[in-house]
Write a protein that holds these residues in place. Structure first.
Motif, PDB file in Angstrom:
ATOM      1  N   PHE A 234       0.825  -1.207   0.000  1.00  0.00           N
ATOM      2  CA  PHE A 234       0.000   0.000   0.000  1.00  0.00           C
ATOM      3  C   PHE A 234       0.853   1.248   0.000  1.00  0.00           C
ATOM      4  CE2 PHE A 234      -3.243  -2.983   1.232  1.00  0.00           C
ATOM      5  CZ  PHE A 234      -4.396  -2.464   0.656  1.00  0.00           C
ATOM      6  N   LYS A 235       2.122   1.075   0.334  1.00  0.00           N
ATOM      7  CA  LYS A 235       3.014   2.235   0.343  1.00  0.00           C
ATOM      8  C   LYS A 235       3.220   2.703  -1.096  1.00  0.00           C
ATOM      9  CE  LYS A 235       7.526   3.645   1.863  1.00  0.00           C
ATOM     10  NZ  LYS A 235       7.536   4.474   3.044  1.00  0.00           N
ATOM     11  N   GLY A 236       3.127   3.975  -1.294  1.00  0.00           N
ATOM     12  CA  GLY A 236       3.312   4.493  -2.647  1.00  0.00           C
ATOM     13  C   GLY A 236       1.996   4.719  -3.362  1.00  0.00           C
ATOM     14  N   PRO A 237       1.424   3.654  -3.957  1.00  0.00           N
ATOM     15  CA  PRO A 237       0.235   3.883  -4.795  1.00  0.00           C
ATOM     16  C   PRO A 237      -0.939   4.521  -4.051  1.00  0.00           C
ATOM     17  CG  PRO A 237       0.639   1.536  -4.438  1.00  0.00           C
ATOM     18  CD  PRO A 237       1.839   2.270  -3.985  1.00  0.00           C
ATOM     19  N   TYR A 238      -1.013   4.346  -2.735  1.00  0.00           N
ATOM     20  CA  TYR A 238      -2.157   4.886  -2.015  1.00  0.00           C
ATOM     21  C   TYR A 238      -1.807   6.146  -1.223  1.00  0.00           C
ATOM     22  CZ  TYR A 238      -4.968   0.950  -3.363  1.00  0.00           C
ATOM     23  OH  TYR A 238      -5.676   0.041  -4.104  1.00  0.00           O
ATOM     24  N   GLY A 239      -0.689   6.787  -1.613  1.00  0.00           N
ATOM     25  CA  GLY A 239      -0.220   7.948  -0.876  1.00  0.00           C
ATOM     26  C   GLY A 239      -1.299   8.988  -0.612  1.00  0.00           C
TER      27      GLY A 239
END
Lengths: 277, 293
Positions: A234-239
């Motif tokens: 989830f880190k990154g794309p869901y910032g």
């Protein structure tokens, strides 16, 4: 005068406990709040603001589906079950022979296991990685399973401690009836070890469920993701969608919470025993 | 299949010792001792992990680690975690002590203080990303308390980033120390406290002269484990910052060097250095604890 001093001390005692408890809870509770907010609500309210609708589980279903959490749970369960079953069996076998038989090399064997725990796992990852590769186990569930399976001395210690309290006359009377050592281990020792087994299961289970390093390094394939690595994705794309990340965090935490509430007594014992020894 | 019980107990013994230790020993050799051996071997080469031949380069990797500042700087990061461990143990000891006496809602407090230790490391990383965000939990609380001037960009400021990460680490591991101390303290017999109360001892005297001496060993063990723990930090900074902004730890760097830049030889040498430190600390611990006896 005495009571005043006493009351003051009690006041500070409770104040510090409440502060400590708040410190432990607030970081989690705010994540729980955020996980129930809509995107617009999240953007317009502060972290301490309560969610408008306590039953807004949209983020949970989005996180569960997008993060493919079901797969993560499945893989985690498979790995946990096999590793724990194996570790319990091998650990109790080691403990059985070390506790019941005096043989040449038993001290050295014990020492070898003890020495191995002094080697921090993270230091040898680079070389372990090559071994896993050479065994053709990279990107398979067997890589972490084999690594978790390795008998750790803590489990052996816990079992041995319990074995000491199981009278050897039980073994002897079974031998008078003609039972083999295997029968004694399987039919008498193992059932009597069940409190120790619960302890080992909890301590190992928590470690494996929470481990990130091993699956991240050895099973990068997305079809093999576990709860930890699924969450990490989830880190990154869901910032920009923290409410979804927060739901994902809660999804990973909830099983721990349930287990903790249900097994509290054993968990305290398990950790105290496993760590002090 | 011949029945085990037909064998004499002497032969059974030999058989069962062999069979029961076979799997554990094979696993132990494969995943504990072989890697250490290999690691030493790799550390003297410039191997990239793929090519067939390993070129032997002597101590060059070690020279690189100890002379290039970018490799050595990570140890400074460890200092933050090392000091954090003292804070962590101080808190753990404090809470363990007060919760081993009569307190209302004792079990609730115990549960709440211990619970963070059971959580998933990645989840904790995310929880604290949320906590330290510019408009995150911490800054909101400071605002609420009227301490707006203290608000910071906790993870963007290179001077604060490691303090913030070390704080998350204290939050995570405090409960573990707490429960160990609690177990140790509860093994002290209540008659000792009673006797001391008759002699007029207050809580502080009891803490100083009964509790501290009886958990000394565990205290020392934990203190020394703090060193290897501080060097082995990985999960929290990796999840939260990826090691950016001067928050890279020794393990993050080792993993990067090995798997991102394919310098397996160098990474192995780094791991040997790490192992060396841990062994040194362990020996130190043995000596110190023995002297106490």
């Amino acid at each position: 005068m005495h009571t005043l001093k006493y009351n003051l001390a009690a006041f500070f005692k409770y104040l510090s406990l409440v502060l400590g408890a708040l410190m432990a809870l607030i970081p989690i509770v705010v994540v729980f709040f955020a996980s129930l907010k809509t995107n617009a609500e999240y953007a317009s309210t502060g972290p301490l603001t309560l969610p408008e609708n306590w039953l807004n589980f949209a983020n949970y279903s989005k996180a569960f589906v997008d993060g493919n959490m079901l797969l993560g749970f499945m893989n985690t369960i498979i790995i946990v079950l096999i590793s724990i079953a194996g570790a319990t069996l091998t650990g109790s076998m080691m403990a059985y022979i070390l506790a019941r038989f005096k043989f040449r090399g038993s001290k050295a064997l014990m020492g070898a296991f003890l020495l191995a725990t002094l080697i921090p796992g993270v230091t040898t990852q680079v070389a372990t990685f090559q071994i896993i590769n050479a065994l053709d186990l990279f990107n398979t569930r067997w890589a972490p399973i084999l690594m978790y399976l390795g008998t750790d001395i803590i489990a052996v210690y816990i079992f041995m401690q319990f074995l000491d309290s199981i009278s050897e006359s039980l073994d002897e009377s079974a031998m008078l009836d003609g039972a083999s050592y295997w029968t004694i281990y399987w039919r008498i020792i193992l059932p009597l070890l069940s409190p120790a087994i619960v302890t080992v299961i909890i301590v190992k289970g928590v470690n494996i469920y929470n481990d990130f390093y091993t699956p991240f390094l050895y099973m990068p394939k997305s079809s093999l993701q576990v709860v930890s690595t699924a969450l990490f994705k989830f880190k990154g794309p869901y910032g920009s969608q923290w409410e979804v990340i927060c739901a994902a965090i809660m999804i990973a935490i909830i099983p721990t919470l349930i287990a903790f509430v249900a097994l509290q007594k054993y968990i305290y014992n398990g950790f105290a025993q496993g760590s002090v020894k | 299949m011949p029945k085990l019980s037909n064998l004499s107990y002497k032969n059974q013994r030999i058989l069962i010792i062999f069979l029961f230790s076979l799997v554990p020993v094979v696993l132990l050799l494969t995943f504990s001792y072989l890697p250490v051996f290999k690691m030493f071997q790799y550390s003297f080469t410039s191997w990239n992990g793929l090519s067939k031949n390993m070129e032997y380069i002597g101590f060059d990797n070690y020279k690189t680690i100890f002379t290039k500042p970018e490799y050595f700087a990570v140890f400074k990061v460890s200092l933050y975690y090392f000091f954090a461990t003292f804070v962590q143990m101080g808190l753990a000891l404090y809470f363990a002590t007060i919760l081993s006496f009569n307190v209302r809602l004792k079990n609730w407090f115990k549960g709440i203080l211990f619970f963070p230790t059971l959580l998933n490391g990645v989840a904790i990383g995310f929880i604290f990303l949320f906590f330290f965000k510019p408009e995150g939990t911490l800054n909101t609380i400071l605002d609420l308390l009227g301490l707006t001037s203290l608000q910071q960009k906790w993870l963007l400021n290179p001077q604060l980033i490691n303090v913030s990460l070390a704080f998350a680490s204290v939050w995570r591991y405090m409960g573990m120390n707490f429960i160990i101390f609690l177990g140790a303290i509860s093994s002290i017999g209540s008659d000792i406290y009673e006797a001391s109360e008759i002699d007029g001892a207050n809580r502080w005297h009891q803490f100083r002269h009964i509790i501290i001496p009886s958990i000394k060993r565990i205290l020392q063990l934990n203190l020394i484990l703090a060193v290897s723990g501080a060097i082995g930090v990985f999960e929290i900074p990796y999840v939260m910052t990826g090691g950016s902004n001067g928050s890279g730890t020794f393990v993050i760097q080792t993993v990067d060097v090995a798997f991102k830049y394919s310098k397996l030889g160098l990474a192995s040498a780094m791991a040997v250095v790490l192992l060396g430190i841990v062994i040194l600390v362990t020996i130190l611990q043995r000596i110190l604890i023995k002297e106490e006896k």
